[in-house]
Write a protein that holds these residues in place. Sequence first.
Motif, mmCIF file in Angstrom:
data_model
loop_
_atom_site.group_PDB
_atom_site.id
_atom_site.type_symbol
_atom_site.label_atom_id
_atom_site.label_comp_id
_atom_site.label_asym_id
_atom_site.label_seq_id
_atom_site.Cartn_x
_atom_site.Cartn_y
_atom_site.Cartn_z
ATOM 1 N N LYS A 218 0.867 -1.340 0.012
ATOM 2 C CA LYS A 218 -0.016 0.078 0.017
ATOM 3 C C LYS A 218 0.655 1.224 0.053
ATOM 4 C CE LYS A 218 -3.625 -2.309 2.607
ATOM 5 N NZ LYS A 218 -4.671 -2.352 3.822
ATOM 6 N N LEU A 219 0.480 2.352 -0.562
ATOM 7 C CA LEU A 219 1.118 3.592 -0.848
ATOM 8 C C LEU A 219 0.224 4.684 -0.191
ATOM 9 C CD1 LEU A 219 2.617 4.942 -4.052
ATOM 10 C CD2 LEU A 219 1.059 6.427 -2.702
ATOM 11 N N SER A 220 0.841 5.383 0.945
ATOM 12 C CA SER A 220 0.308 6.485 1.403
ATOM 13 C C SER A 220 1.275 7.764 1.247
ATOM 14 C CB SER A 220 0.265 6.218 2.732
ATOM 15 O OG SER A 220 0.990 5.948 3.654
ATOM 16 N N LEU A 221 0.483 8.853 1.174
ATOM 17 C CA LEU A 221 1.198 10.306 0.991
ATOM 18 C C LEU A 221 0.606 11.024 2.253
ATOM 19 C CD1 LEU A 221 1.062 11.079 -2.857
ATOM 20 C CD2 LEU A 221 2.892 10.560 -1.483
ATOM 21 N N GLN A 222 1.516 11.794 3.093
ATOM 22 C CA GLN A 222 1.025 12.743 3.929
ATOM 23 C C GLN A 222 1.571 13.859 3.956
ATOM 24 O OE1 GLN A 222 1.608 10.830 7.684
ATOM 25 N NE2 GLN A 222 0.833 12.512 8.941
ATOM 26 N N ARG A 223 0.947 15.020 4.221
ATOM 27 C CA ARG A 223 1.607 16.372 4.394
ATOM 28 C C ARG A 223 2.285 16.518 5.554
ATOM 29 N NH1 ARG A 223 -0.837 22.207 1.918
ATOM 30 N NH2 ARG A 223 1.162 23.239 2.133
ATOM 31 N N TYR A 224 3.589 16.571 5.686
ATOM 32 C CA TYR A 224 4.183 16.830 7.039
ATOM 33 C C TYR A 224 4.377 18.203 7.526
ATOM 34 C CZ TYR A 224 8.495 17.724 4.371
ATOM 35 O OH TYR A 224 9.576 18.285 3.457
ATOM 36 N N GLY A 225 4.186 19.170 6.735
ATOM 37 C CA GLY A 225 4.493 20.500 7.098
ATOM 38 C C GLY A 225 4.124 21.631 6.048
ATOM 39 N N THR A 226 4.408 22.963 6.392
ATOM 40 C CA THR A 226 4.014 23.728 5.278
ATOM 41 C C THR A 226 5.285 25.048 5.589
ATOM 42 O OG1 THR A 226 2.337 25.548 4.766
ATOM 43 C CG2 THR A 226 2.255 25.036 6.790
ATOM 44 N N LEU A 227 5.379 25.767 4.430
ATOM 45 C CA LEU A 227 6.380 26.892 4.624
ATOM 46 C C LEU A 227 5.713 27.929 5.576
ATOM 47 C CD1 LEU A 227 7.955 27.602 1.259
ATOM 48 C CD2 LEU A 227 8.946 26.877 3.267
ATOM 49 N N ALA A 228 4.625 28.056 5.483
ATOM 50 C CA ALA A 228 3.718 29.199 6.389
ATOM 51 C C ALA A 228 3.364 28.707 7.431
ATOM 52 C CB ALA A 228 2.633 29.789 5.297
ATOM 53 N N ALA A 229 3.872 27.693 8.210
ATOM 54 C CA ALA A 229 3.711 27.297 9.739
ATOM 55 C C ALA A 229 3.371 28.258 10.572
ATOM 56 C CB ALA A 229 4.731 26.268 10.092
ATOM 57 N N PRO A 230 2.253 28.549 11.202
ATOM 58 C CA PRO A 230 2.175 29.385 12.279
ATOM 59 C C PRO A 230 3.023 29.608 13.389
ATOM 60 C CG PRO A 230 0.373 27.965 12.575
ATOM 61 C CD PRO A 230 1.214 27.181 11.275
ATOM 62 N N VAL A 231 3.735 30.660 13.522
ATOM 63 C CA VAL A 231 4.678 30.998 14.503
ATOM 64 C C VAL A 231 4.415 32.009 15.397
ATOM 65 C CG1 VAL A 231 6.474 30.040 13.292
ATOM 66 C CG2 VAL A 231 6.176 32.522 13.069
ATOM 67 N N GLY A 232 3.057 32.645 15.464
ATOM 68 C CA GLY A 232 2.585 33.925 16.117
ATOM 69 C C GLY A 232 3.475 35.309 15.882
ATOM 70 N N LYS A 233 2.908 36.034 16.098
ATOM 71 C CA LYS A 233 3.401 37.715 15.753
ATOM 72 C C LYS A 233 4.743 38.019 16.681
ATOM 73 C CE LYS A 233 0.998 38.933 12.202
ATOM 74 N NZ LYS A 233 1.821 38.851 10.812
ATOM 75 N N LEU A 234 5.727 38.556 16.023
ATOM 76 C CA LEU A 234 6.786 38.912 16.541
ATOM 77 C C LEU A 234 6.617 40.209 17.165
ATOM 78 C CD1 LEU A 234 9.917 38.297 17.176
ATOM 79 C CD2 LEU A 234 10.212 39.673 14.904
ATOM 80 N N LYS A 235 6.805 40.423 18.452
ATOM 81 C CA LYS A 235 6.779 42.013 19.053
ATOM 82 C C LYS A 235 8.015 42.214 19.389
ATOM 83 C CE LYS A 235 1.999 41.030 20.345
ATOM 84 N NZ LYS A 235 0.829 40.895 21.524
ATOM 85 N N LEU A 236 8.877 43.185 18.860
ATOM 86 C CA LEU A 236 9.995 44.032 19.237
ATOM 87 C C LEU A 236 9.771 45.522 19.814
ATOM 88 C CD1 LEU A 236 12.206 42.233 16.742
ATOM 89 C CD2 LEU A 236 11.791 41.661 19.109
ATOM 90 N N LYS A 237 10.725 45.781 20.230
ATOM 91 C CA LYS A 237 10.520 47.475 20.898
ATOM 92 C C LYS A 237 10.834 48.648 19.784
ATOM 93 C CE LYS A 237 11.815 45.935 25.422
ATOM 94 N NZ LYS A 237 12.829 46.290 26.516
#
Length: 644
Positions: A218-237
């Motif tokens: 049997k053959l199976s394909l699975q998406r393991y990730g995405t370039l646009a994986a959410p990382v939250g908004k960066l908050k710098l000063k």
Amino acid sequence: MSAITGVFHFNEEPVSVETIESLMQALQKYPADDVRVWQDRFAFLGCRAQWITPESREERLPYYDERQKLAITADAIIDNREELFDRLRIEHSRRRGMTDSELILLAYLEWGKEAPQYLVGDFAFMLWDERQRLLFGARDLSGTRTLYYVRHPRRFAFCTVMDPLFAIPDVKKELNESWLAEFLMIPIILDTIDVHSTVYRGIGQVPPGHSITVEDGKLSLQRYGTLAAPVGKLKLKSNGEYEEAFRSVFQEAVTSKLRTYRRVGASLSGGLDSGAVASFAAVPLRKEGKSLHSYSYVPPSDFVDWTSKSMMADETPYIDEIVRHVGNISHSHLDFAGRNSFEEMDDLLGLMEAPYKFFENSFWIKGILEQANKDGVGVLLNGGNGNYSISWGPALDYYARLLRKLRLLRFYRELKLYGRNMRIGRSRLLPIVGKMAFPVPSRASNPSPDVPLLIQPDLAERTKVFDKLKNHNVGLTESSMDEFEARIDQFENLSILNHQGTSSTKLSLRYAVRERDPTSDPRVVRFCLSVPVEQYVQNGIDRALVRRSTEHYLPDKVRFNLRVRGVQGADWIHRMKPSWGAFRDELHQLCRDPGASHYLNVSQIKESLSRMGSSPKPECAFDPNARLLMQSLIVYRFVRQFSS
């Protein structure tokens, strides 16, 4: 960088010597530093390796780990090696010479089928786990390396390219009409939206960011990730902190892609993206005692730029300014005199193994790789995805969002500054931004009448291709997507990534030069997506973060160029003047061929021929009728093989 292949028999029959020889012989057209095969009972792996990194010179692929009972063949350059060394607790004495394929095996031993999500780089690999009795492989998040396969009841076979797979018994060269229908129906540069199939029936492909497992038949394909994986908004000063953070992440990505025992090159235009890549590469190369070899395409000397004042077909003034400012660059302007899209069509069809749409740039993309190969370059950097990562910052879309959210003080301040910078009055800008903020919903149920369609109507009807495409942003109907949505789409839409990776893989194999794009590095993309939009549009300036962050890296002439954009492909019709008669003659032959009318809209081709005339002006380079004629001939030459 390698061409990899393999066969696995479900019924445990040995893979025949004839099959192995046929597969490896079909890969001989690609240059190689080392050629090896591995076989164990009913499994076979092969590799035609092109050595790029220092470690690859000691790499012997396929590689078999006797103790762990694992075999691997890989087309891979892993960029986050130090991170993986630490995560996998690898002794420092083993790190320096460890090959990327060994690192992938260790990651698999640690994380199993989750291993690909820990890898950063350009890769496609397949491994045979003898203990688990399974095949496992993956393709990187950006899809920069291809991986095709065929599955039959008795066997599974894979390869970096498609043509060798026809050496497998029972694999026939049959046209996939559904794939072709999408290719013909989509008027923009994108090939198809289907990332699992190919132009050949029976040959599938692993999509970008997917793993593949073959177990118990049997053959199976699975998406393991995405370039646009959410990382939250960066908050710098402060602005300064964002700029410093950008430089840190981008420098890490660029430096990781310089890893080659050969020379390093870069495709250089006069813009921010490729300029930033070149400038961030030149400094670490200088420390290694190397210089950066950059290449720029320029139109021929007799070409007269017909584009508007806001565009520039020849970016030489900006390119030269970058080269002088950055230093440590050995630069070549290449005009490829006498070459054009028509004369190179057959070679491109052979390379791509399918119809293609990037004909305006095909001859010089090939030409730069040819020259880089002659110069001993192993890695050729580019900034292909920079518009949506490092240099993103769509001012008008941002202002429309401000207006929609009734943030009026900021809206009027920014619009005033933008109008001053662009020399456009607010009375002209306000209606434009207003329509963007509050668009009239479109309910198009048919293709736009302004788009000439290449597909034969009966083929469109029997494949129901418009129904498949109508909800996708492929140029058939008016798009409701703004630049915020388009940005996410660029990094999550597998068909876009697949399109880019397919051409890059096949061209780089021919010339043994690895194209690498730091602007699509997952670390860079995810950082850029985490940065607040106010950093990208600021004080009436678009693409503001990269303009500020490249102070001292790029000349001000480039950093503060707000009104002129480079445009590629404006000279393709000018170049084809000597071949236009032969081009028209072949199109007339197409129109008389009953086989062509099975797939192509011959009546539209005739109309487009009439519109272009016997000697079209260079200004017709972006006319959809001119593009349709070139694409029709590319498809015609390709499909003729199925009627012979």
